[in-house]
Design an enzyme around this catalytic site. Structure first.
Site, PDB file in Angstrom:
ATOM      1  N   THR A 140     -16.503  -2.239  -4.201  1.00 57.32           N
ATOM      2  CA  THR A 140     -15.411  -2.395  -5.157  1.00 57.32           C
ATOM      3  C   THR A 140     -14.708  -1.063  -5.329  1.00 57.32           C
ATOM      4  O   THR A 140     -15.363  -0.023  -5.474  1.00 57.32           O
ATOM      5  CB  THR A 140     -15.861  -2.914  -6.532  1.00 57.32           C
ATOM      6  OG1 THR A 140     -14.730  -2.943  -7.416  1.00 57.32           O
ATOM      7  CG2 THR A 140     -16.948  -2.072  -7.159  1.00 57.32           C
ATOM      8  N   ASP A 142     -13.125  -0.470  -7.902  1.00 63.21           N
ATOM      9  CA  ASP A 142     -13.178  -0.240  -9.355  1.00 63.21           C
ATOM     10  C   ASP A 142     -14.315   0.689  -9.773  1.00 63.21           C
ATOM     11  O   ASP A 142     -14.296   1.234 -10.880  1.00 63.21           O
ATOM     12  CB  ASP A 142     -13.322  -1.568 -10.095  1.00 63.21           C
ATOM     13  CG  ASP A 142     -12.165  -2.513  -9.845  1.00 63.21           C
ATOM     14  OD1 ASP A 142     -11.086  -2.029  -9.443  1.00 63.21           O
ATOM     15  OD2 ASP A 142     -12.337  -3.728 -10.025  1.00 63.21           O
ATOM     16  N   ARG A 300      -5.679   0.068  -2.005  1.00 61.74           N
ATOM     17  CA  ARG A 300      -6.985  -0.334  -1.472  1.00 61.74           C
ATOM     18  C   ARG A 300      -6.941  -0.601   0.033  1.00 61.74           C
ATOM     19  O   ARG A 300      -7.978  -0.881   0.642  1.00 61.74           O
ATOM     20  CB  ARG A 300      -7.498  -1.570  -2.206  1.00 61.74           C
ATOM     21  CG  ARG A 300      -6.766  -2.864  -1.918  1.00 61.74           C
ATOM     22  CD  ARG A 300      -7.259  -3.965  -2.833  1.00 61.74           C
ATOM     23  NE  ARG A 300      -6.825  -5.284  -2.381  1.00 61.74           N
ATOM     24  CZ  ARG A 300      -6.865  -6.377  -3.125  1.00 61.74           C
ATOM     25  NH1 ARG A 300      -7.305  -6.298  -4.373  1.00 61.74           N
ATOM     26  NH2 ARG A 300      -6.480  -7.536  -2.638  1.00 61.74           N
TER      27      ARG A 300
END
Length: 420
Positions: A140, A142, A300
């Site tokens: 991820t 994040d 990303r």
């Protein structure tokens, strides 16, 4: 070493892609080829959706050049999804597909929700007495997975964010006359790890350089303070660069802006619009030129600006998943463990899937300066090692030469699955 388990392995990808998720896939395939107990190496198309639809491909049929090329190819080469298994019939179907294709090793690359799915599949197999080893591969941008120091994908996204901030600041410096506010919205959901990464654009001996202000989901947003912060910067500088996390919330915990698309299958709000909200606020309140840019998917997918350290660790996580499963581990996710010495080192560990599922790791408050809009030394010490080195991407005709898998299909053995 536990008793050897012979059979086929299946790897799938889930959630939002990263610039290094395919490096983990490459690591899984390369390591699986080293073990005789793993007979066939399959990929599931579009995560659990591909499993439900019995859409499998033969990864062992791919050329070694393609498998190596995954390391510089962004996106999810196997396809991905945000589909939540809800019905017992869906879980039963997954096990039916595994049994039909003698899947004994399952590797699932994804974030919080994906690890929850992997955990439930593993538990069901145990209940049914089906020998299956399930290992999660962390993924991820994040950086909000608990139990792991950081996640593959994070180092690359903040390298891109910091680079973009420096480049945009150079443009702003040429245009501003103490009247230009540039808002840059970044991803990250309800954690500020990505927004914080923008601080790496600023050297420690450049305290007044961009980004001038960073607004994090961990710090309740005040419109009045924002206006005051921007005014203060513009009094000293010709321009003001503001970085804002998409999950910015007010004092009541409400998102300052959300996308009208609603929520995904896991109940996550589709965030977006925080940058435009701040742009309008600055323009209307200060009568200045305010611009907003939303980096979106580019942050990303930017393999041309990804971190070699991140890429290496993503590959290592894929290898470690296979090694753990062959050694008899199951119900685990690979973790990245930072060494304790002064020089940065990283090795892998394991954590229970049940610990990771649906948990959220927040940015430590102690890493945020008292002003609430800048990061301190602790964050720099944590994040700088993660952005080191550049992935060497081959170019053809002036653009990156990315890899595309052959996608040789595995014959189906079951009737079509019925979705409700």
């Amino acid at each position: 070493m536990s008793e050897q388990l012979e059979g086929n392995c299946l790897v799938a990808q889930s959630g939002g892609p990263t610039s290094v998720i395919n490096a983990s896939l490459s690591g899984v395939v390369a390591e699986a080829l080293n073990h005789e107990c793993i007979e066939e190496i399959y990929g599931g198309l579009n995560g659990v959706l591909g499993i439900l639809n019995e859409q499998l491909i033969d990864l062992a049929a791919e050329s070694q050049q393609n498998i190596r090329g995954l390391r510089y190819t962004p996106g999810a080469a196997l396809g991905t999804c945000r589909y939540k298994l809800k019905r017992q019939a869906d879980f039963d179907r997954v096990l039916e597909v595994f049994e039909a294709h003698n899947i004994r090793y399952f590797f699932y690359a994804g974030g919080n929700d994906s690890q929850d799915t992997a955990d439930k599949i593993s538990k069901l197999a145990q209940e049914r007495g089906y020998a299956l080893r399930v290992i999660g591969v962390p993924k991820t941008i994040d950086n909000d997975l608990v139990t792991t120091d950081h996640t593959p994908g994070y180092g690359s996204v903040i390298k891109y964010i910091a680079t973009s901030v420096k480049e945009i600041a150079a443009d702003n410096a040429a245009m501003g006359q103490h009247d230009l506010v540039q808002i840059i919205e970044v991803m990250g959901r309800s954690a500020g790890w990505i927004a914080a990464g923008a601080a790496l654009a600023k050297r420690r001996d450049e305290p007044n350089a961009a980004p001038h202000l960073i607004y994090l989901p961990e710090v309740a947003f005040s419109p009045e303070k924002f206006i005051s912060d921007v005014q203060h910067v513009l009094q000293k500088e010709k321009y003001c660069v503001v970085v804002v996390g998409e999950g910015l919330v007010d004092a009541d915990g409400n998102y300052v802006s959300t996308d009208s698309a609603g929520a995904d299958d896991f109940g996550h709000s589709q965030l977006g619009g925080a940058g435009e909200y701040l742009r309008a606020l600055a323009e209307e309140s200060l009568q200045v030129k305010a611009r907003s840019v939303k980096l979106g998917m580019a942050q990303r997918a930017a393999v041309h600006c990804s971190s070699q350290a991140d890429n290496d660790e993503a590959y290592l996580a894929g290898q470690a998943a296979v090694e753990a499963a062959v050694d008899g581990q199951t119900d685990k996710m690979v973790t990245l463990v930072r060494g304790e010495g002064d020089s940065y080192t990283c090795e892998t560990g394991l954590a229970d899937l049940s610990e990771i599922a649906n948990g959220v790791k927040k940015l430590p408050e102690s890493w945020i300066n008292e002003d609430g809009v800048s990061m301190n030394y602790n964050f720099y010490k944590y994040a700088l090692p993660l952005i080191q080195g550049e992935v060497q991407v081959p170019y053809e005709n002036g653009v990156p030469a990315l890899v595309q898998l052959k996608m040789e299909k595995v014959d189906r053995k079951l009737a079509a699955h019925i979705f409700e």
